[in-house]
Design an enzyme around this catalytic site. Structure first.
Site, PDB file in Angstrom:
ATOM      1  N   ASP A  75      -2.341 -85.728  22.698  1.00  0.00           N
ATOM      2  CA  ASP A  75      -1.933 -85.752  21.291  1.00  0.00           C
ATOM      3  C   ASP A  75      -2.159 -84.373  20.710  1.00  0.00           C
ATOM      4  O   ASP A  75      -3.135 -83.700  21.045  1.00  0.00           O
ATOM      5  CB  ASP A  75      -2.723 -86.777  20.480  1.00  0.00           C
ATOM      6  CG  ASP A  75      -2.174 -86.888  19.064  1.00  0.00           C
ATOM      7  OD1 ASP A  75      -1.028 -87.328  18.904  1.00  0.00           O
ATOM      8  OD2 ASP A  75      -2.882 -86.504  18.108  1.00  0.00           O
ATOM      9  N   GLU A  81      -1.810 -81.857  17.010  1.00  0.00           N
ATOM     10  CA  GLU A  81      -1.564 -81.773  15.561  1.00  0.00           C
ATOM     11  C   GLU A  81      -0.825 -80.462  15.318  1.00  0.00           C
ATOM     12  O   GLU A  81      -1.053 -79.465  15.998  1.00  0.00           O
ATOM     13  CB  GLU A  81      -2.883 -81.788  14.784  1.00  0.00           C
ATOM     14  CG  GLU A  81      -3.768 -83.004  15.063  1.00  0.00           C
ATOM     15  CD  GLU A  81      -3.085 -84.338  14.828  1.00  0.00           C
ATOM     16  OE1 GLU A  81      -2.391 -84.483  13.801  1.00  0.00           O
ATOM     17  OE2 GLU A  81      -3.218 -85.230  15.679  1.00  0.00           O
ATOM     18  N   HIS A 141      -5.000 -89.046  12.853  1.00  0.00           N
ATOM     19  CA  HIS A 141      -4.393 -87.731  12.650  1.00  0.00           C
ATOM     20  C   HIS A 141      -5.337 -86.594  12.994  1.00  0.00           C
ATOM     21  O   HIS A 141      -5.159 -85.474  12.523  1.00  0.00           O
ATOM     22  CB  HIS A 141      -3.857 -87.558  11.218  1.00  0.00           C
ATOM     23  CG  HIS A 141      -2.671 -88.430  10.935  1.00  0.00           C
ATOM     24  ND1 HIS A 141      -1.516 -88.371  11.681  1.00  0.00           N
ATOM     25  CD2 HIS A 141      -2.478 -89.404  10.028  1.00  0.00           C
ATOM     26  CE1 HIS A 141      -0.662 -89.263  11.215  1.00  0.00           C
ATOM     27  NE2 HIS A 141      -1.222 -89.917  10.228  1.00  0.00           N
ATOM     28  N   ASP A 165      -6.728 -89.831  17.902  1.00  0.00           N
ATOM     29  CA  ASP A 165      -5.430 -90.447  18.160  1.00  0.00           C
ATOM     30  C   ASP A 165      -5.242 -90.739  19.648  1.00  0.00           C
ATOM     31  O   ASP A 165      -4.635 -91.736  20.027  1.00  0.00           O
ATOM     32  CB  ASP A 165      -4.293 -89.550  17.661  1.00  0.00           C
ATOM     33  CG  ASP A 165      -4.126 -89.631  16.144  1.00  0.00           C
ATOM     34  OD1 ASP A 165      -4.977 -90.266  15.501  1.00  0.00           O
ATOM     35  OD2 ASP A 165      -3.162 -89.062  15.618  1.00  0.00           O
TER      36      ASP A 165
END
Length: 321
Positions: free
Chosen positions: A40, A42, A179, A184
């Site tokens: 994951d 960001e 987030h 996540d």
DNA sequence: TCTCCTCGAGATCT
DNA sequence: CTCGAGGAGA
């Protein structure tokens, strides 16, 4: 509009107008392996062409067990918006101490190795990784991928949507900092396990589910637990085919209802068909507004066969909805 | 009956 | 991107 062509020696990434082709991207697999790496990231926004990575996270899973994690913040060239600050909880201050993408990305790729990467709407993450790998390392990212959202959409029908947050709540998975990359990853890992359990509950085994999915929806796959039927129901022991999109239920549900009433759902109109139910066929591609199924049904009707062509509403009346 | 193609509709990621 | 649905050809 002028096209911007950007070529590279490895994994050509061609940007044409607003479409990007990533020709060496790995395959999207519908599989349930025991070893993989959850990923994951960001970013500062949704578009890989303009936005930057600010966090790279991953969990290495071997034989179903978490064995190692990776999570690093990445210092972007430009400042981040308030929206992203709010969404992720990541601040300029936190990022100011982080390394830049050209030094973090190699460590991240080394951690992932050639594992299958698993993620939620994983194309989003892979596209960012792919583009940044070309841009900063002149290399390609070819790992195969598994999208957990794909499983969620296939298996969970009684949910308002399939956002990660919604799915986490659906399965009562706790999350503290949604987030944030590693958090996540953990939620995605739990969700993947839950969905695997769901498959084992609903199907004989995992391969049975995967095989059916590849073959698509076949009426022959529909089964029922009901043993005693209302023999007066018009559908009882009758063959039922459908054409067009039903307004109030999926084709699959309709098949199930037919089966539960003791009828026999069919994929096509044949000489044995007793009912053809008409859904919405207002498609431009259907010539004369009539599908092949409807044309066949009308033909057989003229030949004197016992085939009833009924509207969707009549179908609902028969099944008592 | 099967396999492969095309098309439109709908959704998710930060 | 993925799915469901119809179409074409073997």
């Amino acid at each position: 509009m002028r096209s911007h062509i950007q070529l590279s020696s490895e994994g050509a990434q061609i940007v044409e107008s607003n479409r990007t082709i990533r020709d060496k991207k790995g395959d999207s697999l519908l599989e349930l392996p025991n070893s993989f790496t959850i990923i994951d990231i960001e970013t500062t926004g949704l578009d890989p062409r303009f936005d930057e990575i600010i966090e790279l996270s991953a969990i290495r899973v071997i034989n179903g067990e978490e064995v190692k994690t990776f999570s690093e913040l990445v210092k972007p060239d430009y400042s981040i918006s308030n929206f992203i600050k709010e969404l992720t909880g990541i601040t300029e201050e936190m990022l100011s101490e982080a390394d830049t993408i050209d030094s973090v990305l190699p460590r991240y790729l080394n951690f992932i190795g050639d594992d299958i990467v698993v993620g939620y709407n994983v194309h989003f993450d892979v596209n960012f990784i792919y583009d940044n790998t070309i841009k900063y390392l002149n290399n390609s990212f070819e790992n195969n991928l598994i999208d957990v959202m794909r499983f969620a959409k296939l298996l969970i029908k009684d949910s308002k949507n399939h956002q990660l947050k919604t799915m986490a709540e659906y399965f009562s998975i706790d999350y503290d900092n949604l987030h944030r990359g590693l958090e996540d990853c953990k939620v995605t890992f739990f969700l993947f396990k839950e969905l695997r359990d769901t498959i084992n509950e609903q199907f004989k085994n995992e391969t049975d589910f995967l095989k059916r999915q590849q073959q698509g929806l076949k009426s022959a796959h529909i089964t029922t637990d009901i043993t005693e039927f209302d023999e007066d129901n018009p559908l009882f022991q009758n063959n039922c085919a459908f054409t067009g999109t039903l307004a109030h239920m999926a084709r699959k549900e309709a098949y199930q209802i037919v089966k539960d009433l003791g009828g026999k759902p069919q994929d096509n109109v044949t000489k044995k068909t007793n009912y053809l139910i008409l859904g919405d066929t207002d498609y431009s591609k259907v010539k004369d507004g009539k599908s092949r199924k409807l044309k066949n049904a009308e033909k057989y009707q003229l030949e004197g066969l016992d085939i009833n062509i009924i509207s969707e509403q009549v179908f609902y009346d028969i099944i008592n909805v």
